[in-house]
Structures are given as C-alpha cells and as structure tokens.
Design a protein around this motif. Structure first.
Motif, PDB file in Angstrom:
ATOM      1  N   PHE A 190       0.832  -1.196   0.000  1.00  0.00           N
ATOM      2  CA  PHE A 190       0.000   0.000   0.000  1.00  0.00           C
ATOM      3  C   PHE A 190       0.874   1.257   0.000  1.00  0.00           C
ATOM      4  O   PHE A 190       0.676   2.166  -0.811  1.00  0.00           O
ATOM      5  N   PHE A 191       1.850   1.280   0.914  1.00  0.00           N
ATOM      6  CA  PHE A 191       2.706   2.463   0.981  1.00  0.00           C
ATOM      7  C   PHE A 191       3.564   2.599  -0.277  1.00  0.00           C
ATOM      8  O   PHE A 191       3.826   3.703  -0.746  1.00  0.00           O
ATOM      9  N   GLN A 229       3.661   5.676  -2.848  1.00  0.00           N
ATOM     10  CA  GLN A 229       4.906   6.298  -3.330  1.00  0.00           C
ATOM     11  C   GLN A 229       4.956   6.319  -4.851  1.00  0.00           C
ATOM     12  O   GLN A 229       5.364   7.296  -5.466  1.00  0.00           O
ATOM     13  N   LEU A 230       4.509   5.234  -5.461  1.00  0.00           N
ATOM     14  CA  LEU A 230       4.514   5.181  -6.923  1.00  0.00           C
ATOM     15  C   LEU A 230       3.565   6.224  -7.497  1.00  0.00           C
ATOM     16  O   LEU A 230       3.881   6.890  -8.478  1.00  0.00           O
ATOM     17  N   ASN A 231       2.394   6.350  -6.863  1.00  0.00           N
ATOM     18  CA  ASN A 231       1.406   7.295  -7.379  1.00  0.00           C
ATOM     19  C   ASN A 231       1.840   8.743  -7.219  1.00  0.00           C
ATOM     20  O   ASN A 231       1.640   9.564  -8.106  1.00  0.00           O
ATOM     21  N   THR A 232       2.427   9.045  -6.057  1.00  0.00           N
ATOM     22  CA  THR A 232       2.817  10.438  -5.821  1.00  0.00           C
ATOM     23  C   THR A 232       4.134  10.769  -6.513  1.00  0.00           C
ATOM     24  O   THR A 232       4.333  11.878  -6.963  1.00  0.00           O
ATOM     25  N   ASN A 265       3.777  -4.008  -5.380  1.00  0.00           N
ATOM     26  CA  ASN A 265       4.402  -2.681  -5.399  1.00  0.00           C
ATOM     27  C   ASN A 265       5.646  -2.613  -4.513  1.00  0.00           C
ATOM     28  O   ASN A 265       6.614  -1.946  -4.863  1.00  0.00           O
ATOM     29  N   ALA A 266       5.587  -3.315  -3.365  1.00  0.00           N
ATOM     30  CA  ALA A 266       6.749  -3.269  -2.471  1.00  0.00           C
ATOM     31  C   ALA A 266       7.986  -3.819  -3.163  1.00  0.00           C
ATOM     32  O   ALA A 266       9.089  -3.301  -3.006  1.00  0.00           O
ATOM     33  N   ARG A 267       7.811  -4.851  -3.922  1.00  0.00           N
ATOM     34  CA  ARG A 267       8.940  -5.449  -4.649  1.00  0.00           C
ATOM     35  C   ARG A 267       9.425  -4.510  -5.743  1.00  0.00           C
ATOM     36  O   ARG A 267      10.619  -4.380  -6.013  1.00  0.00           O
TER      37      ARG A 267
END
Lengths: 609, 386
Positions: free
Chosen positions: A328-329, A333-336, A378-380
């Motif tokens: 999620f985080f 980060q990817l989105n922002t 996403n974390a990976r």
C-alpha cells in the motif's frame, strides 16, 4: 324602536364613524409618512410603510368593530368573547405585520451587510420565535386562561425580568461586538486577500467566514450563560452543548479547508484522483475519530478504553495486513512520485519487462512482449532497481544480431629498417596488414587513452625520431576513408612525398625495426538479438568490446561495408535515419572503447527521449 | 564458442619440464582451464639426461645471441635424445603443441603420423647464433605454424607465424591479493625490514637476468637515496648454470646489509607474491628475455616497474606510461632514482600498468589466443566465421 336604536343603529353608526375617522387619520398619517419617506435617507422605511399600509386597513376595521361593540347593548356574556376575539385578531394582525417588518428588515440589512442566507434565515427564525412567544403570552392573557406553563412562565418573567434581560442584553452586546469585530476582521482579510499571492487564501477565508457567525453566536451565548441566574447543573449542560456545537462546527470547517487544500495542491502536483480521495478520506476519518474522542471526553464519557480499543484495532489491522501494508505504501509512493505511469515501458533488474497497464494500491500489472501479464507487488517494485523507458518504441523489420570477434596477430616475416623500406613493403602488403597497423591499438591500449592513429606514425616518431612527420601520419583521419586501399594510398602518398623532400633515409637502431603484422579474426555470434532501440541500448551496455569493435570498425573497413553495422541497421530496418547518421558521424578513433560505448548509448537514449 | 568449435580435437602440449620457468607455469594453469572449457588438452614432457639439458641450455643461450661453444657432439646429443623421446612419447594429439627448442625435434615424426604441429617459441631468437639456428630452422619449417611472443622474434619462415604474448593467472598464488599480515610475515621470515623503500627483482639466477647489473645499478642509487635491494631467485631443473650465477651474485653483494639475496625454492609463489607487494619498485634488468612474466606480475600488483627494453618487455611496459624502460645500468639507476623521488608519478605508472595487464596479459586472453590458433590451422583464410 328605542331598543332597535341602541342595539343596532348606534353600534353601526359608531362603527361607520370610526371607520371614516380612521380612514382620514390613516390617509393623513400615510401622507405624512410618504413625505417623510421621500425626504428620509433610510431606505428601509419603504418596507415599514408598505407593510403597515396594508395592515392598517384591518386595524381600522377591527377597532371600528370594537368601538361599535363597546357602545352596543349586547350582553356581557356576548361582549366579552367578541371583544377578546377582536383583540386576538388585532394581535394576530400585529404579529403578522411585525413579522413581515422584521423579516423584511433582516433581508434588507442582511443583503446590505452580505450576511449568508443561513444567518438571515437564523435571524428570521429567532425573530419569529420571539414574536410568536410574546404574542401567545399576550393572547393567553387576553383570554384569561387558567395557569399553564406558559402563563406561569409569563408571570415568572414579569417578576424576574432582570434575570432574563441581563443575559439577553449581554448576549446581544457581546454578539454585536463580535459581529463588529468579525466584520472589521474580514475587511482586513479582504485587503490582505487582494495582496496575497497564495492562491488558497481565498478559499481559506471563505471557509472560515460562514461558520464564524455561528461561532460568534456560540461565544455570545456562552458569555450570557455565565452571567445568567440559571442553576449550575443547567449551566454545565448548556455549556457542554455549546462546546460540542463549537467543536462539530470546527471539525466541519477543518474538513472543508482540507478538502480545498487537497484539491488545490492535488491539481498543482498532478496527484491522481485516487490519491486525493485517499487523503481526504484519511483526514475525515482522523478528524471524526479525534472529534468523537473529544466530545466523549467533554461529556464525561470514559475515553481511555475507547482509545485503547482503537489502538488495538489499528494494530490488529496492521498485523493482519502486514503484507499488504508495504504494498500500500509503495503504491502511494509510486502514485505520488510519478515514477511510473500507465503506458510506460519498464524493465526490472530481475528481468521482467513490459508495458505498465495498471498501478493499484497493491500491485502493478505489466504486459510483456509475449502478451503475458506480469503482476508485481508494489513493495517489490520499489525495492528493486527498474528502468523506465517511457513509452514503447517501434520494432525493427529485421532484428540486429550482435556479433563479436577475436583476433590473433600474425607475423608476416616482413620488416623495415628505414622509411624507404617501410613505404615499399606497405605498397605491396595485403589490406589486412594496413588494417592491423591502423586499428590494433584500439583494442590493446585504447582503454587508457586515445593513442596515435597508426603504428607507422609511432614508429616514425619514436624509432626514426621524426616527430614532425610522425605527427602528419598520426593526423590521418581514418574515419574519412571507406576502404583500406584508399587508406593505404594516403599513407604511401605521404611517405613518398616526404622521401622526395628528405632523401636522408636513415636506419633505425637494431631492435627497433618495424615488423609488419596482420591478423586472423574469428567472427563469433553473441546471444544478443535486439528488435528495438531500448533493447539496443541494453545490449550496448552488455556486449564485449570485441563486439563493439567488430560492428564499428571491422565491418566498416575490413569487411568493406563502408558504414558501421549499427547505422546500416538503424536506417534499413528501423527507419531511424537521423540516429543512423548521428552515429555514422561519430569519429570512433578519437574515443576510448568504453568512451565509444557510452557515446553510442547516450546518443540513442537522447533520440528515444 | 571457440572451445566448442574444437570439440573432438585433442591438443597435446609438450615441453621439457613440469616445474620451474615460465613455460611450466603457464601450462600448469592453461591445461586445467582449457579442460574446464571442454577442450581435450594434454601435457607431456620429454625426458632428458644431464648432457642433453646442458646442450639445450647452450642452445638457449646461443639463440638469445650469447656466445656459446657449440660442438658437433652437442647436435648429436640433441638428436639422440630427440629420437629416444619420439620412440617413447605417445604423440596422440590432433594438434601437437611443442614448446621451445628442447622438444623441437619431435616434428620429425610428422611425416609418419601427420597431425597439425605448432612450435611455440618462448625465447628471443632475433639475434641467434647462426650455427644453432641453421640446425633448428629445418625442423621449425616442418611445423604447420610457429608462435612467437614478440614481433621482433620473427624470422622469415615459410610457415605461418602467430604472435601470442604469454600471460599471468591473476588468481594464482603468485598474483592473488594478499592481506597485510601475510606480506609482513614473509618479509619477517626473510628478515627484510620495511624501514626504507625496497627495490626488488624476481627472476632465476641466470646471466640473462643480469643480477650483477642490478646490484651495480642499486649501488648507484644508494649514493643519493637510502633504500634496499631484494633479489629473489630460484633455479630450474633444466638450468645447470644457476648455482654458478648465484655464487657470483653473492660475491658482488658482499656484506651490504641493504642487499638481500634470497634463494626461493620452487613453488614459493605466495612468498614471491608477498615480496613483490611489499616492494616499492620492481626491476627487471634482463639482458635478454623471452617475455618476462615477472614484469606482468609486478604490473598486475600495481607496482611501478623499471625494466630493460628487451624481448617482450616493451610490449608490457609502455615507456613512461605503464612503466619505465632502460637500456643499461646507468639508465636503470636513473629511472629508479626518478621513481623514488616522485612517488605520485610512480603510483600513476603502477595503476596504468595494472590496467594494461588486465586488458592484454591475463590468462583468459592467452587461452583465447591459443584456441583461435588451433582453429586457424584448419582455416587459412583471414576471417573465420563460427
């Protein structure tokens, strides 16, 4: 006949006379009022004149009827209720008139002062309430009802009016001061708004403006409550109620401000709708949780256990979602960070590559070249290095197959001890000899620094000791020759020219002879096969210097293609004539091999961008 | 790819000794490495007695251009031993790779068994004794190809001649990284203090290595700069002269406490490594060299090198770029003084030297060249497509 006169005619005469009298009095009065209205600069008088003009007709009739009734000989049993009824009618008319006047004045002055609809409506409600209550109390008194809560209240009011008037007066005074201060404050704020360059300032001021009226009322009520004679318990309860109202209003205002700021900065930072909504929702949840806890604390409810419960719930959720939370985080980060977006072509260091088709809070999906879909948590994605190539580039008609070469120098047994011998041997030496002596330095020592362009120049400078002629030979621009024969002709031409002018022809010391070499090359296919410019760049990073050498130097001159392999492929198979020409224009003889690799990569990357 | 193109072929290396000298050192690394690539490569040595090795030593010196008295009996001894080896040695390779003059005569067998024959010359024969060369030349001409270490070694031969420089194995005991403790323990073992700059030459006790010249150059340097000299050498099984040379060196050194003459037994690679790494400057003042592997070893360690411009040394030391080349005792002394007084320049030379070795003189390049050489025997064209 005398009975009829007293019963019917006298009251009628009195009624008619009073009507006529009121008519003329009304006419005279309104003429005076009209003249005053015309002179007066108070525009609200029109409201009062208009309303009372209509109402005064009914008042005239009611009073006329009342006077007629008074002189009639009706039984008191009839007179009393009728007269009470008439007073009630009059009261009703007066109430309606008062309400119309007050309503009109509130609207007039409210619009003039630019009060919100909310405030004006509140004022009208308050006025209606007060007037109605008073009217009801008067009506109850008119009709002499038996003791009711209202009557008792009314009687209590009559005896304790100071304990009512004082807080009401304090309320009105404090409210007036606060509203005046508010008005002054907003004047200053408006002036600041005009000067301010901070765009959300207007939104901020507007967000506070509306509830500030309510806050003034709440504060005024709180002060009035303090000075009132209400019992302590009532005071506490009402104070808590006022505080709760204030907190709720404050929370709603805060959320309104957050919404505005998120909208503004979200547009500025190009945040996605998802992210903006998430922030707003998070802020709402947090605000309401805090508000709830504060309200509960205000009303004396135990909050510690609730707070602990919330913490436990959050921890339990975090534990249950411990795998999803990093994703999620990372998704946030990817989105922002805008590191990747839908449509981009990415490649992970672990090898997965393809077009991004979706970025969710949990994972990112990419479509590989073979049409398969790869789901990457996403974390990976954040933890690993990935290269974002932006959007897809076009595919080549034919792939480029990188080839490498290894070479083995071969001694020809020929040597020269002076410049004449060098020239004579060079004239008849095979092209492979010319190639070796003008190119072998590229692989053997070009990693350190670009060296002179050919062995002949080095030998003339160091062995023969002629730096001037050596420099002339070194200055030959090898890239400008498309065949080895042409290069040989140039070399021999320079040597013949020099020998004609300098027939000295001294010999070198033993051990410094020039030995003519050539090379045997083995051309080896590599596993690198590329179809587009991105793959081309990746392959350029990985291929050996032998492969680079082969495609830039060997293919052009030794294999007689006239142009380096990269430019041929770029032009013929990929249609990238501009990049092909740019690469062809590079003089590779002036770079170290690694420098050449870097230059090619940079040119291609710049072209893609 | 090169190795797979040689699939099914047997390569047989033949030299004169399994230990001592550069050839044995290279083959001891190359053979297992080639095997790992799937190439069937084998290694045999010829047998010889003392008279035979005396003769081949004379041939070695004579081919290097030194004055030697060669008698007809020497040639007979050589031929006799060669014939004995031909009868005893199983020549079963598809490619027979003969190293240096000692086994060169084996090529006589070619008429009978065919095969492809390559003569690998590790020494400098640019100024050979004509008598010896005229004896060897007919043998060399029977080979399918010859390999030399430097262009100046080539002769006008009717056969193809390839240029393959020797190499070092960076992972061997002689070249791998050593920790400070190991280096200090070796210096301590040989009682060499590190209180002063140390100049070192590592080579066999052989006249061609000019150990006496090194000592003389060192003494010239010591007039102005306080330093130490370490001469670390060993002997080879096929070199009967080495004891004599060692004695002369000790006599020249005398009792100078700053000169350390070390007799390093064969196989002391770690110690050689440590000595080189502990040194400030490496010297290779040879009068004649085939290639001079010690120079690449020193360069690989990032050490500044002062070396004679003989044999294959100029291929390794690009003057004033990867090291300094000298031509005599005075020149050597001058270069040593220059480096001792300019440590930054010395360090720069050392760094360049390491890079130069990395690109050109590692065993991987050497192996690749050999594989290509074997392929070239069946492909006379200049460009071979695999």
């Amino acid at each position: 006949m005398n009975v009829s006169w007293q019963v019917i005619i006298l009251p009628v005469v009195v009624f008619i006379a009073s009507l006529i009298a009121f008519y003329y009095l009304r006419k005279l009065g309104f003429e005076r009022l009209d003249r005053w209205a015309k002179r007066a600069k108070w525009p609200a008088d029109k409201i009062i004149v208009t309303v009372t003009r209509r109402a005064s007709i009914s008042w005239s009739v009611i009073i006329g009827v009342y006077l007629g009734l008074a002189v009639s000989s009706l039984q008191p049993l009839w007179k009393s209720p009728i007269s009470r009824g008439l007073w009630t009618l009059l009261l009703a008319s007066l109430v309606v008139t008062a309400l119309q006047i007050v309503g009109g004045l509130i609207i007039f002055f409210g619009r003039r002062r630019r009060l919100s609809e909310y405030a004006m409506r509140l004022g009208r409600i308050l006025a209606t309430g007060i007037i109605t209550i008073i009217a009801v109390l008067i009506a109850v008194d008119i009709w002499g009802m038996p003791a009711s809560p209202l009557t008792l209240a009314y009687k209590w009011l009559l005896t304790n009016w100071m304990s009512v008037v004082t807080p009401v007066a304090v309320f009105i005074i404090v409210l007036t001061i606060l509203l005046a201060l508010r008005a002054l404050g907003y004047q200053r704020l408006n002036r600041w708004l005009k000067r301010s360059r901070w765009q959300p300032s207007k939104m901020l001021v507007q967000a506070i403006k509306e509830p500030s009226t309510l806050w003034c009322l709440i504060f005024s009520a709180a002060i009035a409550l303090m000075v009132s004679a209400l019992p302590a318990l009532w005071k506490t309860v009402i104070a808590k109620g006022l505080l709760s109202l204030f907190l709720i209003s404050l929370a709603l205002t805060l959320l309104h401000i957050i919404d505005g700021l998120v909208l503004f900065y979200g547009q500025k930072q190009q945040l996605s709708e998802q992210v903006a909504k998430l922030i707003r929702n998070a802020a709402s949840v947090l605000t309401f949780i805090v508000l709830g806890l504060v309200l509960l604390d205000t009303w004396g409810a135990p909050t510690t256990s609730l707070f602990l419960l919330i913490v436990v719930v959050v921890l339990a959720a975090a534990l249950a979602l411990r795998d999803a939370v990093p994703n999620f985080f990372a998704g946030f980060q990817l989105n922002t960070g805008k590191e990747i977006k839908v449509g981009d072509y990415i490649k992970l260091e672990t090898g997965e590559e393809g077009h991004v088709i979706e970025v969710t809070w949990n994972h990112t999906r990419i479509k590989a070249l073979d049409e398969s879909t790869i789901v990457i948590p996403n974390a990976r994605l954040i933890r690993n290095t990935f290269t974002n190539y932006g959007h897809q580039v076009k595919k080549a008609k034919e792939p480029f197959r990188f080839t490498s070469r290894v070479h083995l120098p071969e001694l020809t047994g020929l040597k020269a001890t002076n410049l004449r011998e060098l020239t004579d041997v060079l004239k008849g030496a095979p092209d492979s000899v010319v190639y070796y002596h003008t190119h072998h330095f590229l692989e053997q020592s070009h990693y350190l620094t670009p060296e002179p362009s050919n062995d002949f120049a080095v030998w003339v400078s160091e062995a023969l000791g002629d730096n001037v002629f050596g420099e002339r030979l070194a200055s030959i621009d090898t890239i400008s020759f498309s065949t080895l024969g042409a290069l040989r002709e140039r070399l021999v031409g320079l040597m013949e020219e020099y020998l004609t002018a300098n027939p000295d022809n001294r010999r070198v010391m033993p051990g410094q002879e020039f030995y003519f070499l050539k090379s045997t090359s083995a051309i080896i296919p590599t596993p690198y096969v590329v179809h587009d410019l991105r793959q081309f760049i990746e392959a350029l990073r990985k291929i050996s210097l032998g492969a680079l050498y082969y495609h830039i130097f060997e293919s052009r001159l030794r294999l007689g293609r006239g142009l380096n392999d990269f430019s041929i492929w770029l032009k013929d198979s990929l249609g990238e004539a501009e990049l092909a020409d740019a690469i062809a224009r590079i003089d590779p003889y002036t770079y170290t091999m690694e420098g050449l690799r870097t230059a090619l990569i940079q040119l291609t990357e710049k072209h893609i961008r | 790819m090169l190795a797979s193109a040689l699939s099914g072929k047997v390569i047989q290396n033949i030299n004169s000794t399994f230990s001592g000298g550069g050839v044995a050192e290279i083959l001891s690394r190359m053979v297992p490495l080639s095997g790992q690539l799937g190439v069937d490569i084998r290694w045999n040595v010829i047998k010889g007695d003392e008279p035979f090795f005396q003769v081949t030593k004379k041939f070695h010196n004579a081919l290097h251009g030194r004055t030697e008295t060669i008698t007809p009996e020497d040639f007979i001894t050589f031929q006799t031993t060669t014939k004995r080896n031909i009868s005893e040695l199983e020549l079963n390779g598809d490619i027979i790779f003969v190293h240096d003059p000692q086994p060169a005569g084996l090529v006589i067998k070619k008429k009978e068994i065919g095969k492809k024959w390559i003569w690998r010359c590790h020494i400098d024969i640019s100024r050979p004794n004509q008598e010896v060369w005229q004896f060897l030349e007919p043998l060399v001409n029977q080979y399918d190809a010859a390999v030399f270490s430097a262009p100046s070694f080539s002769r006008k031969l009717p056969i193809r001649q390839f240029l393959i420089s020797p190499s070092i194995d960076p992972l061997s005991d002689k070249n791998k990284e050593l920790d400070r403790q190991t280096i200090d323990s070796v210096m301590s073992k040989y009682k060499i203090p590190t209180d002063k700059p140390v100049i070192t030459q590592v080579s066999r006790f052989d006249y061609l290595k000019d150990p006496v010249g090194v000592i003389q150059a060192f003494k010239m340097v010591r007039r102005s700069i306080d330093c130490r000299l370490v001469f670390a050498g060993g002997t080879a099984a096929d070199d009967p002269e080495s004891d004599k040379v060692l004695a002369e060196v000790k006599e020249t050194a005398g009792n100078d406490p700053n000169i350390h003459i070390l007799l390093i037994p064969p196989g002391s690679d770690i110690e050689i490594n440590a000595l080189q790494r502990a040194s400030t400057i490496i010297v290779q003042k040879s009068l004649g060299e085939g290639f001079g592997l010690t120079v690449s070893e020193a360069l690989w360690k990032g050490k500044p090198v002062v070396a004679s411009a003989v044999g294959g040394i100029p291929l390794q030391v690009k003057n004033k770029f990867t090291g300094l080349l000298s031509y005599g005792i005075e020149g050597t002394a001058y270069d040593l003084r220059q480096l001792l007084t300019n440590p930054d320049y010395a360090r720069w030379l050392g760094e360049n030297g390491r890079e130069h070795v990395r690109h050109n003189f590692l065993i991987t390049r050497h192996l690749r060249d050999y594989l290509l050489l074997f392929l070239a025997l069946d492909h006379p064209e200049e460009v071979i497509h695999l």
